[in-house]
Design a protein around this motif. Structure first.
Motif, PDB file in Angstrom:
ATOM      1  N   LEU A  32       0.819  -1.214   0.000  1.00 52.64           N
ATOM      2  CA  LEU A  32       0.000   0.000   0.000  1.00 52.64           C
ATOM      3  C   LEU A  32       0.850   1.261   0.000  1.00 52.64           C
ATOM      4  CD1 LEU A  32      -2.924  -0.962   2.418  1.00 52.64           C
ATOM      5  CD2 LEU A  32      -3.027  -0.634  -0.059  1.00 52.64           C
ATOM      6  N   ILE A  33       1.955   1.243   0.727  1.00 57.37           N
ATOM      7  CA  ILE A  33       2.854   2.399   0.747  1.00 57.37           C
ATOM      8  C   ILE A  33       3.397   2.659  -0.653  1.00 57.37           C
ATOM      9  CG2 ILE A  33       5.137   3.187   1.534  1.00 57.37           C
ATOM     10  CD1 ILE A  33       2.997   3.613   3.613  1.00 57.37           C
ATOM     11  N   ALA A  34       3.771   1.588  -1.347  1.00 52.23           N
ATOM     12  CA  ALA A  34       4.310   1.740  -2.699  1.00 52.23           C
ATOM     13  C   ALA A  34       3.268   2.319  -3.656  1.00 52.23           C
ATOM     14  CB  ALA A  34       4.803   0.398  -3.221  1.00 52.23           C
ATOM     15  N   LYS A  35       2.006   1.957  -3.471  1.00 50.80           N
ATOM     16  CA  LYS A  35       0.959   2.421  -4.375  1.00 50.80           C
ATOM     17  C   LYS A  35       0.343   3.758  -3.965  1.00 50.80           C
ATOM     18  CE  LYS A  35      -0.441  -2.032  -6.155  1.00 50.80           C
ATOM     19  NZ  LYS A  35      -1.501  -3.005  -6.333  1.00 50.80           N
ATOM     20  N   LEU A  36       0.166   3.982  -2.663  1.00 56.58           N
ATOM     21  CA  LEU A  36      -0.589   5.146  -2.201  1.00 56.58           C
ATOM     22  C   LEU A  36       0.243   6.195  -1.482  1.00 56.58           C
ATOM     23  CD1 LEU A  36      -3.698   3.249  -0.722  1.00 56.58           C
ATOM     24  CD2 LEU A  36      -3.469   4.272  -2.998  1.00 56.58           C
ATOM     25  N   GLU A  38       2.634   7.231   2.216  1.00 61.45           N
ATOM     26  CA  GLU A  38       2.429   7.182   3.664  1.00 61.45           C
ATOM     27  C   GLU A  38       1.191   7.938   4.131  1.00 61.45           C
ATOM     28  OE1 GLU A  38       5.333   8.160   2.315  1.00 61.45           O
ATOM     29  OE2 GLU A  38       6.895   6.819   3.044  1.00 61.45           O
ATOM     30  N   HIS A  39       0.950   9.112   3.561  1.00 60.21           N
ATOM     31  CA  HIS A  39      -0.167   9.934   4.021  1.00 60.21           C
ATOM     32  C   HIS A  39      -1.512   9.256   3.768  1.00 60.21           C
ATOM     33  CE1 HIS A  39       3.076  12.906   3.681  1.00 60.21           C
ATOM     34  NE2 HIS A  39       2.480  13.488   4.699  1.00 60.21           N
ATOM     35  N   LEU A  40      -1.707   8.733   2.571  1.00 62.77           N
ATOM     36  CA  LEU A  40      -2.978   8.072   2.270  1.00 62.77           C
ATOM     37  C   LEU A  40      -3.148   6.772   3.055  1.00 62.77           C
ATOM     38  CD1 LEU A  40      -3.518   8.653  -1.565  1.00 62.77           C
ATOM     39  CD2 LEU A  40      -4.770   9.636   0.353  1.00 62.77           C
ATOM     40  N   VAL A  41      -2.060   6.043   3.248  1.00 66.23           N
ATOM     41  CA  VAL A  41      -2.150   4.808   4.029  1.00 66.23           C
ATOM     42  C   VAL A  41      -2.479   5.127   5.482  1.00 66.23           C
ATOM     43  CG1 VAL A  41      -0.896   2.778   4.852  1.00 66.23           C
ATOM     44  CG2 VAL A  41      -0.679   3.486   2.475  1.00 66.23           C
ATOM     45  N   CYS A  42      -1.906   6.181   6.008  1.00 68.20           N
ATOM     46  CA  CYS A  42      -2.230   6.598   7.381  1.00 68.20           C
ATOM     47  C   CYS A  42      -3.711   6.969   7.473  1.00 68.20           C
ATOM     48  CB  CYS A  42      -1.348   7.764   7.801  1.00 68.20           C
ATOM     49  SG  CYS A  42      -1.510   8.208   9.536  1.00 68.20           S
TER      50      CYS A  42
END
Length: 114
Positions: A32-36, A38-42
């Motif tokens: 998810l970090i690779a795709k989205l 850090e901010h969006l995953v948080c």
């Protein structure tokens, strides 16, 4: 028994939740970090966690209650890990990073006590 669950069933449920947290952090989080990022995953983690808290307090019928609880644990794993990542990346230098990460974990520990 809580919600019709005896101690053995509760232990199994909490063990499954812990395993889901580990798998989320090791497998799902990096993807998810690779795709989205850090901010969006948080944000996704906090949304899942908050929605889960609301939903499993209202939905008291099993297995829905357990499923929502487990989804909230996925949210916790994503949100906590992404938050620590953001704090580590935005801290100036190793001293500030250590202080800031230590503050996060101390506040979390204090919140669990309260």
């Amino acid at each position: 028994p809580w919600r019709g669950l005896n101690q053995s069933a509760l232990s199994i449920n909490f063990s499954i939740a812990a395993a889901i947290t580990v798998v989320t952090q090791l497998v799902l989080f990096p993807k998810l970090i690779a795709k989205l990022g850090e901010h969006l995953v948080c944000a996704l983690g906090l949304t899942l966690s908050g929605s889960g808290l609301l939903a499993f307090s209202l939905l008291r019928v099993n297995p829905i209650h357990r499923i929502v609880y487990l989804l909230s644990r996925v949210g916790n794993a994503l949100g906590d890990t992404a938050c620590a990542t953001l704090v580590a990346r935005s801290s100036d230098g190793s001293e500030a990073r250590a202080r800031n990460l230590g503050a996060i974990y101390s506040v979390r520990a204090g919140a669990r006590i309260v």
